[in-house]
Design a protein around this motif. Structure first.
Motif, PDB file in Angstrom:
ATOM      1  N   LYS A  43       0.834  -1.210   0.000  1.00 18.95           N
ATOM      2  CA  LYS A  43       0.000   0.000   0.000  1.00 18.95           C
ATOM      3  C   LYS A  43       0.871   1.263   0.000  1.00 18.95           C
ATOM      4  O   LYS A  43       0.445   2.299  -0.467  1.00 18.95           O
ATOM      5  CB  LYS A  43      -0.958   0.002   1.191  1.00 18.95           C
ATOM      6  N   ALA A  44       2.096   1.173   0.527  1.00 19.43           N
ATOM      7  CA  ALA A  44       2.954   2.353   0.589  1.00 19.43           C
ATOM      8  C   ALA A  44       3.736   2.560  -0.699  1.00 19.43           C
ATOM      9  O   ALA A  44       4.066   3.698  -1.067  1.00 19.43           O
ATOM     10  CB  ALA A  44       3.936   2.240   1.752  1.00 19.43           C
ATOM     11  N   PHE A  45       4.029   1.452  -1.369  1.00 17.98           N
ATOM     12  CA  PHE A  45       4.895   1.543  -2.559  1.00 17.98           C
ATOM     13  C   PHE A  45       4.759   0.245  -3.341  1.00 17.98           C
ATOM     14  O   PHE A  45       4.993  -0.825  -2.778  1.00 17.98           O
ATOM     15  CB  PHE A  45       6.351   1.726  -2.122  1.00 17.98           C
ATOM     16  N   THR A  82      -2.166 -11.382   3.256  1.00 18.00           N
ATOM     17  CA  THR A  82      -3.213 -10.450   2.831  1.00 18.00           C
ATOM     18  C   THR A  82      -4.146 -10.136   3.995  1.00 18.00           C
ATOM     19  O   THR A  82      -4.505 -11.023   4.773  1.00 18.00           O
ATOM     20  CB  THR A  82      -4.006 -11.061   1.657  1.00 18.00           C
ATOM     21  N   TYR A  83      -4.482  -8.866   4.079  1.00 15.15           N
ATOM     22  CA  TYR A  83      -5.508  -8.425   5.040  1.00 15.15           C
ATOM     23  C   TYR A  83      -6.379  -7.385   4.356  1.00 15.15           C
ATOM     24  O   TYR A  83      -5.868  -6.459   3.699  1.00 15.15           O
ATOM     25  CB  TYR A  83      -4.882  -7.784   6.299  1.00 15.15           C
ATOM     26  N   SER A  84      -7.687  -7.536   4.505  1.00 17.95           N
ATOM     27  CA  SER A  84      -8.611  -6.498   4.046  1.00 17.95           C
ATOM     28  C   SER A  84      -9.740  -6.426   5.071  1.00 17.95           C
ATOM     29  O   SER A  84     -10.082  -7.449   5.683  1.00 17.95           O
ATOM     30  CB  SER A  84      -9.150  -6.869   2.660  1.00 17.95           C
ATOM     31  N   GLU A 237       5.216  -5.767   8.873  1.00 14.61           N
ATOM     32  CA  GLU A 237       4.899  -5.385   7.496  1.00 14.61           C
ATOM     33  C   GLU A 237       4.938  -3.858   7.323  1.00 14.61           C
ATOM     34  O   GLU A 237       3.926  -3.242   7.016  1.00 14.61           O
ATOM     35  CB  GLU A 237       3.546  -5.964   7.054  1.00 14.61           C
ATOM     36  N   PRO A 238       6.121  -3.280   7.492  1.00 17.77           N
ATOM     37  CA  PRO A 238       6.205  -1.830   7.285  1.00 17.77           C
ATOM     38  C   PRO A 238       6.041  -1.488   5.806  1.00 17.77           C
ATOM     39  O   PRO A 238       6.354  -2.306   4.943  1.00 17.77           O
ATOM     40  CB  PRO A 238       7.626  -1.490   7.754  1.00 17.77           C
ATOM     41  N   GLY A 239       5.549  -0.290   5.556  1.00 19.34           N
ATOM     42  CA  GLY A 239       5.481   0.206   4.179  1.00 19.34           C
ATOM     43  C   GLY A 239       6.475   1.332   4.022  1.00 19.34           C
ATOM     44  O   GLY A 239       7.514   1.205   3.367  1.00 19.34           O
ATOM     45  N   SER A 240       6.178   2.449   4.706  1.00 16.18           N
ATOM     46  CA  SER A 240       7.013   3.649   4.585  1.00 16.18           C
ATOM     47  C   SER A 240       8.498   3.369   4.735  1.00 16.18           C
ATOM     48  O   SER A 240       9.317   3.929   4.003  1.00 16.18           O
ATOM     49  CB  SER A 240       6.634   4.668   5.655  1.00 16.18           C
ATOM     50  N   HIS A 335       7.208   7.217  -0.904  1.00 18.92           N
ATOM     51  CA  HIS A 335       6.194   6.361  -0.264  1.00 18.92           C
ATOM     52  C   HIS A 335       4.862   7.099  -0.169  1.00 18.92           C
ATOM     53  O   HIS A 335       4.818   8.305   0.047  1.00 18.92           O
ATOM     54  CB  HIS A 335       6.650   5.867   1.115  1.00 18.92           C
ATOM     55  N   TYR A 336       3.785   6.334  -0.342  1.00 16.59           N
ATOM     56  CA  TYR A 336       2.419   6.869  -0.311  1.00 16.59           C
ATOM     57  C   TYR A 336       2.213   8.029  -1.285  1.00 16.59           C
ATOM     58  O   TYR A 336       1.451   8.956  -1.002  1.00 16.59           O
ATOM     59  CB  TYR A 336       2.009   7.277   1.113  1.00 16.59           C
ATOM     60  N   THR A 337       2.920   8.012  -2.400  1.00 21.06           N
ATOM     61  CA  THR A 337       2.647   9.012  -3.448  1.00 21.06           C
ATOM     62  C   THR A 337       2.129   8.295  -4.686  1.00 21.06           C
ATOM     63  O   THR A 337       0.923   8.340  -4.973  1.00 21.06           O
ATOM     64  CB  THR A 337       3.906   9.834  -3.779  1.00 21.06           C
TER      65      THR A 337
HETATM   66  C1  PLP Z   1      -2.575  -3.277   8.030  1.00 19.62           C
HETATM   67  C2  PLP Z   1      -1.431  -2.400   7.654  1.00 19.62           C
HETATM   68  N1  PLP Z   1      -0.195  -2.944   7.548  1.00 19.62           N
HETATM   69  C3  PLP Z   1       0.871  -2.194   7.198  1.00 19.62           C
HETATM   70  C4  PLP Z   1       0.757  -0.842   6.944  1.00 19.62           C
HETATM   71  C5  PLP Z   1       1.974  -0.061   6.539  1.00 19.62           C
HETATM   72  O1  PLP Z   1       2.223   0.959   7.437  1.00 19.62           O
HETATM   73  P1  PLP Z   1       3.467   1.959   7.259  1.00 19.62           P
HETATM   74  O2  PLP Z   1       3.539   2.298   5.823  1.00 19.62           O
HETATM   75  O3  PLP Z   1       3.105   3.116   8.127  1.00 19.62           O
HETATM   76  O4  PLP Z   1       4.673   1.215   7.730  1.00 19.62           O
HETATM   77  C6  PLP Z   1      -0.510  -0.234   7.052  1.00 19.62           C
HETATM   78  C7  PLP Z   1      -0.684   1.199   6.792  1.00 19.62           C
HETATM   79  O5  PLP Z   1      -1.739   1.756   6.806  1.00 19.62           O
HETATM   80  C8  PLP Z   1      -1.629  -1.035   7.410  1.00 19.62           C
HETATM   81  O6  PLP Z   1      -2.854  -0.499   7.492  1.00 19.62           O
END
Ligand code: PLP
Length: 377
Positions: A43-45, A82-84, A237-240, A335-337
């Motif tokens: 979701k971040a990249f 996966t999570y939704s 599971e970091p994104g940023s 990230h997030y752009t």
């Molecule tokens: C369920 C979940 N996992 C991972 C992330 C990634 O978070 P971040 O990009 O702040 O590390 C998010 C961000 O919203 C999230 O909702």
């Protein structure tokens, strides 16, 4: 050699490969020292044009939709975790095809889809809500009262449905290891009795491991202590953190306008279309070579190219007056752009490129009228 921005046609997101590799290397080091799994949150990249670089470091992926899970499978060569907040009947079979782990947001969703997940051999988790976060921004706080995310301890009861192998929580935002430590204390207090029955715990995202000053030794210690205490596999599971401070949005001043003594530099980019977090969070991005307003220095608002009245931010001061043709370089815009951009107003999307010391700038993708037209009907 630093990036020669004069060589870069604008507008353009430019990833600095060296900075990206520094982040990937650091996160890999944490993964190997703590012996945990660290997934890239798409979701971040999810600019898959640079996934060949990510592949060298061997990360898994975290997905929030069928599209992300499929991209992880096709371009990173991994099955996603996966999570939704909810899954649809039409797409659950495909989501399971591309996933190794699936987390459900409610007991209803677990009841609805656990049989099919078991048949497909996908490990089942539940998202829990520890009702504790120290996120300073409400928009990024999934634990606010009334939140739609995760099962709270009082809804849980004392037993774990037998098909559940893992728990998932996500509460942090751009946080340090001490925030994680606090969350873990609450998580253990509220859900600790379930831990002996689990195979894995996913501690979500929000760990800004690559921020200068982040205490990775403290993080590693927390993770190892947790693993040793509960004998579970730990997943982050970091994104940023993966693409934090790894590149720029390069733009050009098209015009300068003035109203009531306020000067605005109109750019070939837009906050709402290309830097949406600046308006949503909100936060003021860094512009290379500029400062926050200093009285007496040439000072400008930056104005987006869209028609949205609020598509501007202020104020920055420069050493010299700005003029059309000058480059304005927004820092930390990877990230997030690109995952959130729009073509609102038909504004063309900035190109995406990568820069490295050896080969200089390489264009990865350009956008045109067909990209705009193909999104619509
Ligand atoms: C369920 C979940 N996992 C991972 C992330 C990634 O978070 P971040 O990009 O702040 O590390 C998010 C961000 O919203 C999230 O909702």
């Amino acid at each position: 050699m630093s990036i020669d921005f004069t060589k870069i046609p604008t507008p353009c997101y430019v990833i600095d490969e060296l900075l990206l590799r520094n982040n990937l290397g650091l996160i890999k080091q944490v993964r190997e020292t703590a012996r945990v799994d660290i997934l890239v949150a798409f979701k971040a990249f999810s600019n898959w044009g640079v996934f060949p670089i990510f592949k060298e470091y061997g990360f898994g992926a975290s997905a929030s939709s069928l599209n992300e899970a499929r991209l992880a499978f096709e371009e990173l060569g991994v099955r996603a975790h996966t999570y939704s907040p909810a899954y649809e009947e039409e797409t659950i079979a495909d989501i399971l095809k591309y996933s190794s782990h699936i987390s459900f947001n409610s007991i209803n969703q677990l009841r609805k889809y656990s049989n099919v997940a078991i048949q497909k051999g996908v490990s089942i988790g539940l998202r829990v809500n520890p009702e504790f976060s120290d996120s300073p921004h409400d928009i990024y706080n999934p634990c606010r009262p009334g939140s739609r995310f995760g099962i709270t301890a009082d809804q849980f009861g004392s037993t774990l449905p037998q098909e559940v192998e893992g728990l998932h929580f996500h509460t942090l935002f751009e946080a340090d290891s001490f925030a994680l430590e606090k969350v873990l204390a609450v998580f253990i207090k509220k859900f600790g009795k379930l831990l002996p029955k689990l195979k894995w715990v996913n501690m979500g995202g929000g760990h800004l491991i690559t921020k200068r000053g982040y205490d990775i030794y403290h993080l590693v210690k927390i993770l190892i202590d947790f693993k040793n205490s509960y004998s579970v596999q730990v997943i982050l599971e970091p994104g940023s953190a993966f693409t934090y401070q790894t590149g720029y949005l390069v733009s050009t001043v098209l015009d300068i306008v003035e109203n009531n003594g306020i000067k605005t530099a109109i750019l070939d980019v837009s906050f709402t279309c290309h830097m949406p977090d600046c308006l949503e969070m909100p936060y003021k991005p860094v512009i290379l070579g500029a400062t926050d307003e200093i009285p007496g220095k040439p000072t400008y608002r930056m104005g987006g190219i869209s028609c949205l009245a609020g598509d501007y931010m202020g104020n920055w001061s420069f050493d010299k007056e700005l003029k059309p043709g000058d480059k304005i370089i927004f820092d930390d815009m990877i990230h997030y752009t690109t995952v959130k951009t729009t073509m609102f107003n038909g504004v063309n999307h900035p190109s995406i490129g990568i820069w490295n010391e050896k080969s200089g700038y390489r264009l990865i993708k350009e956008f045109n009228y067909h990209d705009y037209k193909n999104r619509l009907s």
